[in-house]
Write a protein that holds these residues in place. Sequence first.
Motif, PDB file in Angstrom:
ATOM      1  N   TYR A 286     -39.262  76.808  -9.065  1.00  0.00           N
ATOM      2  CA  TYR A 286     -38.187  76.037  -9.677  1.00  0.00           C
ATOM      3  C   TYR A 286     -36.979  75.963  -8.757  1.00  0.00           C
ATOM      4  O   TYR A 286     -36.691  76.896  -8.016  1.00  0.00           O
ATOM      5  CB  TYR A 286     -37.759  76.673 -11.004  1.00  0.00           C
ATOM      6  N   SER A 287     -36.244  74.866  -8.853  1.00  0.00           N
ATOM      7  CA  SER A 287     -34.997  74.692  -8.120  1.00  0.00           C
ATOM      8  C   SER A 287     -33.907  75.552  -8.751  1.00  0.00           C
ATOM      9  O   SER A 287     -33.839  75.688  -9.975  1.00  0.00           O
ATOM     10  CB  SER A 287     -34.567  73.222  -8.150  1.00  0.00           C
ATOM     11  N   ASP A 288     -33.040  76.131  -7.919  1.00  0.00           N
ATOM     12  CA  ASP A 288     -31.920  76.916  -8.428  1.00  0.00           C
ATOM     13  C   ASP A 288     -30.744  76.032  -8.830  1.00  0.00           C
ATOM     14  O   ASP A 288     -29.863  76.463  -9.569  1.00  0.00           O
ATOM     15  CB  ASP A 288     -31.444  77.916  -7.367  1.00  0.00           C
ATOM     16  N   THR A 289     -30.715  74.788  -8.325  1.00  0.00           N
ATOM     17  CA  THR A 289     -29.545  73.937  -8.553  1.00  0.00           C
ATOM     18  C   THR A 289     -29.849  72.675  -9.358  1.00  0.00           C
ATOM     19  O   THR A 289     -29.002  72.229 -10.124  1.00  0.00           O
ATOM     20  CB  THR A 289     -28.931  73.513  -7.202  1.00  0.00           C
TER      21      THR A 289
ATOM     22  N   PRO B 140     -35.092  73.659 -15.301  1.00  0.00           N
ATOM     23  CA  PRO B 140     -34.964  73.550 -13.852  1.00  0.00           C
ATOM     24  C   PRO B 140     -36.042  72.616 -13.295  1.00  0.00           C
ATOM     25  O   PRO B 140     -37.151  72.543 -13.833  1.00  0.00           O
ATOM     26  CB  PRO B 140     -35.174  74.978 -13.346  1.00  0.00           C
TER      27      PRO B 140
END
Length: 114
Positions: free
Chosen positions: A81-84, A58
């Motif tokens: 952290y980014s989820d996407t 991520p």
Amino acid sequence: MIMNDERWQTIIGLIKDKFEVIDERTEDLPEEAGLGTKEIIEFVGPLGKMKLERTTQPLVTGKKTLGSRRIGSDTTVTYQYSDTEKTHKFKAYKYDEVNDIWVEIEKEKGDMIF
């Protein structure tokens, strides 16, 4: 080299069509390396036994440092952290049979095509 999902699948398809695949697997990264997975394919290619690795993690969107300014105090770092969004790293290796180790192949200018 940009290694998105489509390009990785194209390379894997080319390898399976042209070369003898020895092993193909996906592993979780060790805890100290952070969240993510490593896709690995080993095959007999133009340079002998070869291995490609694609690491997916991520995207780090920020980090917080927690601690005090006192001498001897502990400081910890927490990553957000980014989820996407994901990041990908690509490495190629050649097997050195004399020393029984994998040696990373340095990428020259231009794209590496298998």
